[in-house]
Scaffold this motif. Structure first.
Motif, PDB file in Angstrom:
ATOM      1  N   GLY A 131       0.799  -1.220   0.000  1.00 14.56           N
ATOM      2  CA  GLY A 131       0.000   0.000   0.000  1.00 14.56           C
ATOM      3  C   GLY A 131       0.828   1.265   0.000  1.00 14.56           C
ATOM      4  O   GLY A 131       1.967   1.289   0.469  1.00 14.56           O
ATOM      5  N   SER A 132       0.256   2.337  -0.529  1.00 15.29           N
ATOM      6  CA  SER A 132       0.890   3.657  -0.489  1.00 15.29           C
ATOM      7  C   SER A 132       0.686   4.241   0.909  1.00 15.29           C
ATOM      8  O   SER A 132      -0.451   4.412   1.349  1.00 15.29           O
ATOM      9  CB  SER A 132       0.265   4.583  -1.540  1.00 15.29           C
ATOM     10  OG  SER A 132       0.566   4.124  -2.840  1.00 15.29           O
ATOM     11  N   VAL A 252      -4.658   2.857  -1.088  1.00 19.27           N
ATOM     12  CA  VAL A 252      -4.779   1.881  -2.176  1.00 19.27           C
ATOM     13  C   VAL A 252      -3.720   0.801  -1.976  1.00 19.27           C
ATOM     14  O   VAL A 252      -2.541   1.104  -1.804  1.00 19.27           O
ATOM     15  CB  VAL A 252      -4.591   2.548  -3.550  1.00 19.27           C
ATOM     16  CG1 VAL A 252      -4.465   1.488  -4.654  1.00 19.27           C
ATOM     17  CG2 VAL A 252      -5.750   3.491  -3.853  1.00 19.27           C
ATOM     18  N   PHE A 253      -4.161  -0.448  -1.996  1.00 12.80           N
ATOM     19  CA  PHE A 253      -3.240  -1.586  -1.952  1.00 12.80           C
ATOM     20  C   PHE A 253      -3.191  -2.233  -3.328  1.00 12.80           C
ATOM     21  O   PHE A 253      -4.228  -2.597  -3.894  1.00 12.80           O
ATOM     22  CB  PHE A 253      -3.690  -2.617  -0.905  1.00 12.80           C
ATOM     23  CG  PHE A 253      -3.463  -2.174   0.506  1.00 12.80           C
ATOM     24  CD1 PHE A 253      -2.250  -2.402   1.136  1.00 12.80           C
ATOM     25  CD2 PHE A 253      -4.469  -1.504   1.199  1.00 12.80           C
ATOM     26  CE1 PHE A 253      -2.032  -1.970   2.441  1.00 12.80           C
ATOM     27  CE2 PHE A 253      -4.266  -1.077   2.499  1.00 12.80           C
ATOM     28  CZ  PHE A 253      -3.043  -1.312   3.126  1.00 12.80           C
ATOM     29  N   LEU A 254      -1.995  -2.349  -3.873  1.00 12.11           N
ATOM     30  CA  LEU A 254      -1.807  -2.970  -5.176  1.00 12.11           C
ATOM     31  C   LEU A 254      -1.257  -4.383  -4.982  1.00 12.11           C
ATOM     32  O   LEU A 254      -0.432  -4.622  -4.102  1.00 12.11           O
ATOM     33  CB  LEU A 254      -0.852  -2.143  -6.030  1.00 12.11           C
ATOM     34  CG  LEU A 254      -1.305  -0.703  -6.299  1.00 12.11           C
ATOM     35  CD1 LEU A 254      -0.250   0.031  -7.124  1.00 12.11           C
ATOM     36  CD2 LEU A 254      -2.658  -0.664  -6.993  1.00 12.11           C
ATOM     37  N   ALA A 313      -9.338   1.215   3.286  1.00 12.43           N
ATOM     38  CA  ALA A 313      -8.763   0.757   2.019  1.00 12.43           C
ATOM     39  C   ALA A 313      -9.611   1.225   0.837  1.00 12.43           C
ATOM     40  O   ALA A 313     -10.838   1.129   0.858  1.00 12.43           O
ATOM     41  CB  ALA A 313      -8.649  -0.758   2.011  1.00 12.43           C
ATOM     42  N   LEU A 314      -8.937   1.741  -0.181  1.00  9.03           N
ATOM     43  CA  LEU A 314      -9.591   2.178  -1.413  1.00  9.03           C
ATOM     44  C   LEU A 314      -9.258   1.204  -2.538  1.00  9.03           C
ATOM     45  O   LEU A 314      -8.183   0.601  -2.547  1.00  9.03           O
ATOM     46  CB  LEU A 314      -9.109   3.570  -1.812  1.00  9.03           C
ATOM     47  CG  LEU A 314      -9.299   4.691  -0.789  1.00  9.03           C
ATOM     48  CD1 LEU A 314      -8.676   5.984  -1.320  1.00  9.03           C
ATOM     49  CD2 LEU A 314     -10.768   4.899  -0.475  1.00  9.03           C
TER      50      LEU A 314
END
Length: 343
Positions: A131-132, A252-254, A313-314
């Motif tokens: 995540g950021s 945002v978690f990628l 979380a988005l």
């Protein structure tokens, strides 16, 4: 002597023929006891997964490590005669652009994965998240409170915020799209106005690499940095005087992904590997012995990280971001140049 040499050549030729026939037979039947994996992953993640897989299934893994772009180019060049069985690592953009390289496979473990990170494509499987986040040095911040992106606009932080360049850093670009989404949307004028205000406060302190962002904060050169969770958590584990801040507006978690290569020589073992990396067993190992965030909620979380349920979380619109990446970068560059020209 000539006769002996001729006999020796005949014997060697015969041995070679037998070896070739055995090899062909094994390939045709898919009986190879080796799994070939291409991976850009860190040594920590590799060491936490592949030896355990080899031991559990008594399967030898041949690992080829290189950068993500290099490995995908290699897969493309080998697609008519694949060498690898698995690609273990890489982001959404690389996988979504190369679906033709993969076999369809959805693991039986997929239902235990956080809904937003289940295998919705049928081809590639998320196995860790990053995540950021913000990295902060409390000694430098003093009494300044930071809990959100909005808090970064504090005039007292001018010139004390470290950021990478979204034009050439994937983590800095992820931060940019995260803050845009958190502040109203990728095309929102309000969100872009925030970006302008933030980078005015950054005051030109753009780091040359993503690692330099968190290192300058850890070294006390900067108060706060726009970074990502994994390396910051590792810094904390190693004793650095920093903390992770998850912006209240949302994170945002990628996902990092894995997939089976189309035409893989060993489909059976490849499927076992996909199942293994998202199993509760190995996800627990990843979440407690590395700083990689698991994709399952029914496992422990590393002590230096917040659990997923505690974070706002988005969900990134991955298709929009992939398709409009250059436009987003161009608009950022225009803003940055304008800020610099006004100084």
């Amino acid at each position: 002597m000539k006769a002996l040499r001729k006999q020796l050549l005949v014997v060697l030729a015969f041995i070679g023929l037998i070896t070739l026939l055995i090899g062909c037979s094994n390939n045709e039947e898919g009986n190879s006891d080796r799994l070939v994996i291409y991976s850009p992953n860190s040594e920590g993640l590799i060491n936490a997964t592949i030896p355990a897989f080899e031991e559990k299934y008594d399967i030898q893994v041949d690992l080829i490590q290189a950068g993500t772009g290099e490995l995908f180019a290699k897969l493309e060049s080998e697609k008519d005669s694949p060498v690898a069985d698995i690609i273990f690592g890489g982001g959404y953009t690389q996988f979504s652009m190369h679906t033709d390289l993969f076999e369809e496979y959805v693991s039986s473990e997929d239902g235990s994965v956080i809904d937003a990170y289940q295998n919705s494509t049928g081809f590639y499987t998320p196995y860790t998240l990053d995540g950021s986040v913000l990295v902060a040095n409390r000694d430098i911040l003093g009494d300044i409170e930071i809990n959100s992106y909005e808090d970064l606009l504090n005039p007292e932080l001018q010139g004390k915020i470290s950021s990478g360049d979204p034009s050439n850093s994937s983590s800095a670009f992820a931060q940019l799209t995260n803050m845009l989404l958190a502040k109203g949307g990728y095309e929102s004028e309000e969100a872009w106005s925030y970006v302008e205000d933030l980078y005015t406060n950054v005051d030109g302190k753009i780091s040359s690499s993503s690692s330099n962002v968190y290192r300058t904060v850890a070294d006390g050169e900067m108060a706060v940095g726009l970074s990502y969770e994994d390396p910051v958590a590792k810094l904390i584990e190693d004793g650095a005087n920093v903390e992770i801040i998850y912006p209240e507006e949302g994170v945002v978690f990628l996902a990092a992904n894995a997939a089976i290569i189309k035409g893989a020589n060993n489909q059976e073992y490849a499927e076992k590997f996909i199942d293994f990396i998202i199993s509760q067993e190995i996800q627990n190992v990843l979440s407690t012995t590395t700083t990689n965030r698991p994709v399952r909620e029914d496992v422990e979380t590393n002590d230096v990280m917040k659990s997923f349920s505690e974070i706002n979380a988005l969900e990134e619109d991955m298709d929009f971001v992939s398709e409009n990446r250059q436009e987003i970068v161009d608009r950022y560059n225009e803003i940055f140049v304008q800020i610099q020209s006004n100084e």
